[in-house]
Design a protein around this motif. Structure first.
Motif, PDB file in Angstrom:
ATOM      1  N   PRO A  10      50.122  57.886  10.637  1.00 55.51           N
ATOM      2  CA  PRO A  10      50.638  58.445   9.397  1.00 55.51           C
ATOM      3  C   PRO A  10      50.286  59.923   9.269  1.00 55.51           C
ATOM      4  O   PRO A  10      49.351  60.397   9.927  1.00 55.51           O
ATOM      5  CB  PRO A  10      49.922  57.639   8.305  1.00 55.51           C
ATOM      6  N   PRO A  11      50.991  60.665   8.413  1.00 54.82           N
ATOM      7  CA  PRO A  11      50.658  62.071   8.185  1.00 54.82           C
ATOM      8  C   PRO A  11      49.205  62.225   7.735  1.00 54.82           C
ATOM      9  O   PRO A  11      48.667  61.387   7.018  1.00 54.82           O
ATOM     10  CB  PRO A  11      51.612  62.494   7.064  1.00 54.82           C
ATOM     11  N   GLY A  12      48.565  63.279   8.190  1.00 54.15           N
ATOM     12  CA  GLY A  12      47.181  63.565   7.823  1.00 54.15           C
ATOM     13  C   GLY A  12      46.160  63.059   8.827  1.00 54.15           C
ATOM     14  O   GLY A  12      45.005  63.449   8.787  1.00 54.15           O
ATOM     15  N   TYR A  13      46.583  62.179   9.748  1.00 50.76           N
ATOM     16  CA  TYR A  13      45.650  61.637  10.726  1.00 50.76           C
ATOM     17  C   TYR A  13      45.266  62.679  11.769  1.00 50.76           C
ATOM     18  O   TYR A  13      46.051  63.560  12.100  1.00 50.76           O
ATOM     19  CB  TYR A  13      46.267  60.422  11.431  1.00 50.76           C
ATOM     20  N   PRO A  14      44.060  62.555  12.319  1.00 51.88           N
ATOM     21  CA  PRO A  14      43.660  63.457  13.402  1.00 51.88           C
ATOM     22  C   PRO A  14      44.596  63.294  14.603  1.00 51.88           C
ATOM     23  O   PRO A  14      45.245  62.254  14.746  1.00 51.88           O
ATOM     24  CB  PRO A  14      42.247  62.994  13.762  1.00 51.88           C
ATOM     25  N   SER A  15      44.648  64.278  15.445  1.00 52.26           N
ATOM     26  CA  SER A  15      45.521  64.221  16.619  1.00 52.26           C
ATOM     27  C   SER A  15      44.966  63.255  17.659  1.00 52.26           C
ATOM     28  O   SER A  15      43.804  62.856  17.605  1.00 52.26           O
ATOM     29  CB  SER A  15      45.683  65.612  17.218  1.00 52.26           C
ATOM     30  N   GLY A  16      45.824  62.905  18.601  1.00 48.47           N
ATOM     31  CA  GLY A  16      45.428  62.022  19.694  1.00 48.47           C
ATOM     32  C   GLY A  16      45.694  60.570  19.360  1.00 48.47           C
ATOM     33  O   GLY A  16      46.154  60.221  18.276  1.00 48.47           O
ATOM     34  N   THR A  17      45.413  59.718  20.318  1.00 51.11           N
ATOM     35  CA  THR A  17      45.588  58.286  20.146  1.00 51.11           C
ATOM     36  C   THR A  17      44.498  57.758  19.219  1.00 51.11           C
ATOM     37  O   THR A  17      43.340  58.120  19.347  1.00 51.11           O
ATOM     38  CB  THR A  17      45.527  57.568  21.504  1.00 51.11           C
ATOM     39  N   ILE A  18      44.887  56.894  18.302  1.00 49.69           N
ATOM     40  CA  ILE A  18      43.973  56.346  17.305  1.00 49.69           C
ATOM     41  C   ILE A  18      43.566  54.927  17.710  1.00 49.69           C
ATOM     42  O   ILE A  18      44.414  54.095  18.004  1.00 49.69           O
ATOM     43  CB  ILE A  18      44.645  56.312  15.911  1.00 49.69           C
ATOM     44  N   TYR A  19      42.279  54.658  17.715  1.00 47.93           N
ATOM     45  CA  TYR A  19      41.724  53.316  17.894  1.00 47.93           C
ATOM     46  C   TYR A  19      40.995  53.021  16.593  1.00 47.93           C
ATOM     47  O   TYR A  19      39.927  53.580  16.329  1.00 47.93           O
ATOM     48  CB  TYR A  19      40.750  53.281  19.066  1.00 47.93           C
ATOM     49  N   HIS A  20      41.555  52.146  15.767  1.00 50.79           N
ATOM     50  CA  HIS A  20      41.099  52.095  14.386  1.00 50.79           C
ATOM     51  C   HIS A  20      41.480  50.766  13.741  1.00 50.79           C
ATOM     52  O   HIS A  20      42.469  50.150  14.121  1.00 50.79           O
ATOM     53  CB  HIS A  20      41.786  53.258  13.657  1.00 50.79           C
ATOM     54  N   TYR A  21      40.712  50.314  12.780  1.00 47.79           N
ATOM     55  CA  TYR A  21      41.060  49.172  11.949  1.00 47.79           C
ATOM     56  C   TYR A  21      41.386  49.662  10.548  1.00 47.79           C
ATOM     57  O   TYR A  21      40.714  50.563  10.042  1.00 47.79           O
ATOM     58  CB  TYR A  21      39.894  48.181  11.846  1.00 47.79           C
ATOM     59  N   VAL A  22      42.395  49.081   9.947  1.00 43.87           N
ATOM     60  CA  VAL A  22      42.739  49.375   8.557  1.00 43.87           C
ATOM     61  C   VAL A  22      42.941  48.050   7.826  1.00 43.87           C
ATOM     62  O   VAL A  22      43.211  47.024   8.444  1.00 43.87           O
ATOM     63  CB  VAL A  22      44.016  50.245   8.430  1.00 43.87           C
ATOM     64  N   ALA A  23      42.812  48.093   6.520  1.00 43.37           N
ATOM     65  CA  ALA A  23      43.057  46.909   5.695  1.00 43.37           C
ATOM     66  C   ALA A  23      44.462  46.990   5.118  1.00 43.37           C
ATOM     67  O   ALA A  23      44.864  48.027   4.598  1.00 43.37           O
ATOM     68  CB  ALA A  23      42.034  46.838   4.564  1.00 43.37           C
ATOM     69  N   ILE A  24      45.207  45.916   5.241  1.00 43.75           N
ATOM     70  CA  ILE A  24      46.510  45.807   4.578  1.00 43.75           C
ATOM     71  C   ILE A  24      46.213  45.166   3.223  1.00 43.75           C
ATOM     72  O   ILE A  24      45.850  43.996   3.160  1.00 43.75           O
ATOM     73  CB  ILE A  24      47.484  44.969   5.411  1.00 43.75           C
ATOM     74  N   VAL A  25      46.323  45.962   2.165  1.00 42.64           N
ATOM     75  CA  VAL A  25      45.866  45.499   0.855  1.00 42.64           C
ATOM     76  C   VAL A  25      47.003  45.072  -0.074  1.00 42.64           C
ATOM     77  O   VAL A  25      46.749  44.589  -1.168  1.00 42.64           O
ATOM     78  CB  VAL A  25      44.980  46.566   0.163  1.00 42.64           C
ATOM     79  N   GLY A  26      48.236  45.245   0.357  1.00 40.83           N
ATOM     80  CA  GLY A  26      49.356  44.836  -0.474  1.00 40.83           C
ATOM     81  C   GLY A  26      50.677  45.191   0.162  1.00 40.83           C
ATOM     82  O   GLY A  26      50.735  45.660   1.299  1.00 40.83           O
ATOM     83  N   TYR A  27      51.732  44.960  -0.594  1.00 37.56           N
ATOM     84  CA  TYR A  27      53.071  45.288  -0.124  1.00 37.56           C
ATOM     85  C   TYR A  27      53.937  45.653  -1.321  1.00 37.56           C
ATOM     86  O   TYR A  27      53.587  45.386  -2.464  1.00 37.56           O
ATOM     87  CB  TYR A  27      53.683  44.140   0.680  1.00 37.56           C
ATOM     88  N   ALA A  28      55.061  46.263  -1.028  1.00 37.09           N
ATOM     89  CA  ALA A  28      56.019  46.663  -2.064  1.00 37.09           C
ATOM     90  C   ALA A  28      57.419  46.604  -1.467  1.00 37.09           C
ATOM     91  O   ALA A  28      57.587  46.328  -0.275  1.00 37.09           O
ATOM     92  CB  ALA A  28      55.702  48.078  -2.554  1.00 37.09           C
ATOM     93  N   ASP A  29      58.407  46.892  -2.283  1.00 38.27           N
ATOM     94  CA  ASP A  29      59.806  46.965  -1.832  1.00 38.27           C
ATOM     95  C   ASP A  29      60.246  45.700  -1.109  1.00 38.27           C
ATOM     96  O   ASP A  29      60.820  45.763  -0.029  1.00 38.27           O
ATOM     97  CB  ASP A  29      60.022  48.187  -0.934  1.00 38.27           C
ATOM     98  N   ASP A  30      59.938  44.538  -1.716  1.00 33.81           N
ATOM     99  CA  ASP A  30      60.312  43.242  -1.133  1.00 33.81           C
ATOM    100  C   ASP A  30      59.773  43.065   0.284  1.00 33.81           C
ATOM    101  O   ASP A  30      60.412  42.443   1.122  1.00 33.81           O
ATOM    102  CB  ASP A  30      61.827  43.050  -1.153  1.00 33.81           C
TER     103      ASP A  30
END
Length: 74
Positions: A10-30
């Motif tokens: 996503p925009p704002g992320y550091p450059s290079g390949t990302i090895y990372h965990y994120v939490a999916i906390v919700g959804y929108a737009d059906d």
């Protein structure tokens, strides 16, 4: 949780390949948009992460691309 390993990020992320965990906390737009909670956001992951919001939304298509190399979310 999603294990993200890819060159896409996503925009704002550091450059290079990302090895990372994120939490999916919700959804929108059906279900077309996923709401992400990022534990490294706001600089918690170090100075290069200071431009990453702690919570943001991305399309589920982009989420699929982002987790494509590891291909799992729990």
């Amino acid at each position: 949780m999603a294990n993200v390993v890819s060159g896409w990020r996503p925009p704002g992320y550091p450059s290079g390949t990302i090895y990372h965990y994120v939490a999916i906390v919700g959804y929108a737009d059906d279900g077309d948009t996923a709401v992400i909670g990022d534990p490294a956001g706001g600089g918690a992951g170090g100075g290069s992460w200071s431009n990453v919001p702690q919570q943001y939304s991305i399309s589920t298509y982009d989420l699929g691309t982002w987790i494509g190399e590891k291909a799992y979310a729990a």
